[in-house]
Design a protein around this motif. Structure first.
Motif, mmCIF file in Angstrom:
data_model
loop_
_atom_site.group_PDB
_atom_site.id
_atom_site.type_symbol
_atom_site.label_atom_id
_atom_site.label_comp_id
_atom_site.label_asym_id
_atom_site.label_seq_id
_atom_site.Cartn_x
_atom_site.Cartn_y
_atom_site.Cartn_z
ATOM 1 N N ILE A 17 37.513 56.581 40.284
ATOM 2 C CA ILE A 17 38.891 56.309 39.882
ATOM 3 C C ILE A 17 39.025 56.428 38.362
ATOM 4 O O ILE A 17 40.091 56.731 37.850
ATOM 5 C CB ILE A 17 39.329 54.908 40.378
ATOM 6 C CG1 ILE A 17 39.417 54.910 41.912
ATOM 7 C CG2 ILE A 17 40.659 54.485 39.761
ATOM 8 C CD1 ILE A 17 39.640 53.538 42.522
ATOM 9 N N GLY A 18 37.918 56.192 37.656
ATOM 10 C CA GLY A 18 37.939 56.278 36.203
ATOM 11 C C GLY A 18 38.284 54.952 35.544
ATOM 12 O O GLY A 18 38.948 54.924 34.509
ATOM 13 N N VAL A 19 37.832 53.866 36.154
ATOM 14 C CA VAL A 19 38.139 52.539 35.627
ATOM 15 C C VAL A 19 36.836 51.798 35.317
ATOM 16 O O VAL A 19 35.877 51.882 36.085
ATOM 17 C CB VAL A 19 39.009 51.759 36.630
ATOM 18 C CG1 VAL A 19 38.290 51.486 37.905
ATOM 19 C CG2 VAL A 19 39.525 50.475 36.037
ATOM 20 N N PRO A 20 36.787 51.091 34.196
ATOM 21 C CA PRO A 20 35.597 50.292 33.886
ATOM 22 C C PRO A 20 35.428 49.164 34.907
ATOM 23 O O PRO A 20 36.407 48.604 35.400
ATOM 24 C CB PRO A 20 35.891 49.719 32.496
ATOM 25 C CG PRO A 20 36.983 50.562 31.936
ATOM 26 C CD PRO A 20 37.773 51.055 33.117
ATOM 27 N N MET A 21 34.177 48.829 35.192
ATOM 28 C CA MET A 21 33.907 47.766 36.169
ATOM 29 C C MET A 21 34.527 46.438 35.745
ATOM 30 O O MET A 21 34.976 45.673 36.589
ATOM 31 C CB MET A 21 32.400 47.606 36.389
ATOM 32 C CG MET A 21 31.796 48.694 37.238
ATOM 33 S SD MET A 21 32.507 48.819 38.901
ATOM 34 C CE MET A 21 32.023 47.249 39.602
ATOM 35 N N GLY A 22 34.571 46.168 34.456
ATOM 36 C CA GLY A 22 35.170 44.918 33.989
ATOM 37 C C GLY A 22 36.643 44.817 34.359
ATOM 38 O O GLY A 22 37.121 43.757 34.779
ATOM 39 N N GLU A 23 37.358 45.912 34.221
ATOM 40 C CA GLU A 23 38.773 45.938 34.593
ATOM 41 C C GLU A 23 38.934 45.754 36.097
ATOM 42 O O GLU A 23 39.794 45.003 36.557
ATOM 43 C CB GLU A 23 39.412 47.256 34.153
ATOM 44 C CG GLU A 23 40.893 47.353 34.471
ATOM 45 C CD GLU A 23 41.509 48.672 34.041
ATOM 46 O OE1 GLU A 23 42.568 49.022 34.595
ATOM 47 O OE2 GLU A 23 40.947 49.364 33.161
ATOM 48 N N ALA A 24 38.098 46.444 36.870
ATOM 49 C CA ALA A 24 38.156 46.314 38.328
ATOM 50 C C ALA A 24 37.832 44.883 38.754
ATOM 51 O O ALA A 24 38.503 44.307 39.617
ATOM 52 C CB ALA A 24 37.198 47.302 38.987
#
Length: 90
Positions: free
Chosen positions: A66-73
């Motif tokens: 998806i192109g999202v950092p794990m912290g954001e997820a």
């Protein structure tokens, strides 16, 4: 989760909401994410529906696709878990 990356990630319903929200925020289709994550689109749709047991390693592949950092997820997932707990009540 007990630290084993092959064990299921906590609340599957909240995880599904997280995947859908982040995917849609980036205007990606399930097919695109599944291809990038090298997984079957039906498996991804199952995850998005909150079904099955997604392990941490697979979650990492999906969020990278998806192109999202794990912290954001993780932050969004925690928000959804908290909302579900509030809806369920004490």
């Amino acid at each position: 989760m007990n630290g084993d990356p092959t064990q299921p990630v906590g609340d599957q319903k909240a995880l599904g909401r997280t995947v859908v929200t982040l995917r849609e925020d980036r205007n990606l289709t399930p097919e695109t994410v599944a291809e990038r994550a090298q997984m079957d689109v039906e498996n991804l749709k199952s995850v998005e529906a909150g079904e099955g047991d997604l392990d941490f390693n697979s979650a990492v592949f999906i969020f990278r696709a998806i192109g999202v950092p794990m912290g954001e997820a993780a932050a969004l997932h925690e928000r959804f878990v908290s909302e579900e707990e509030a809806e369920d009540g004490p």
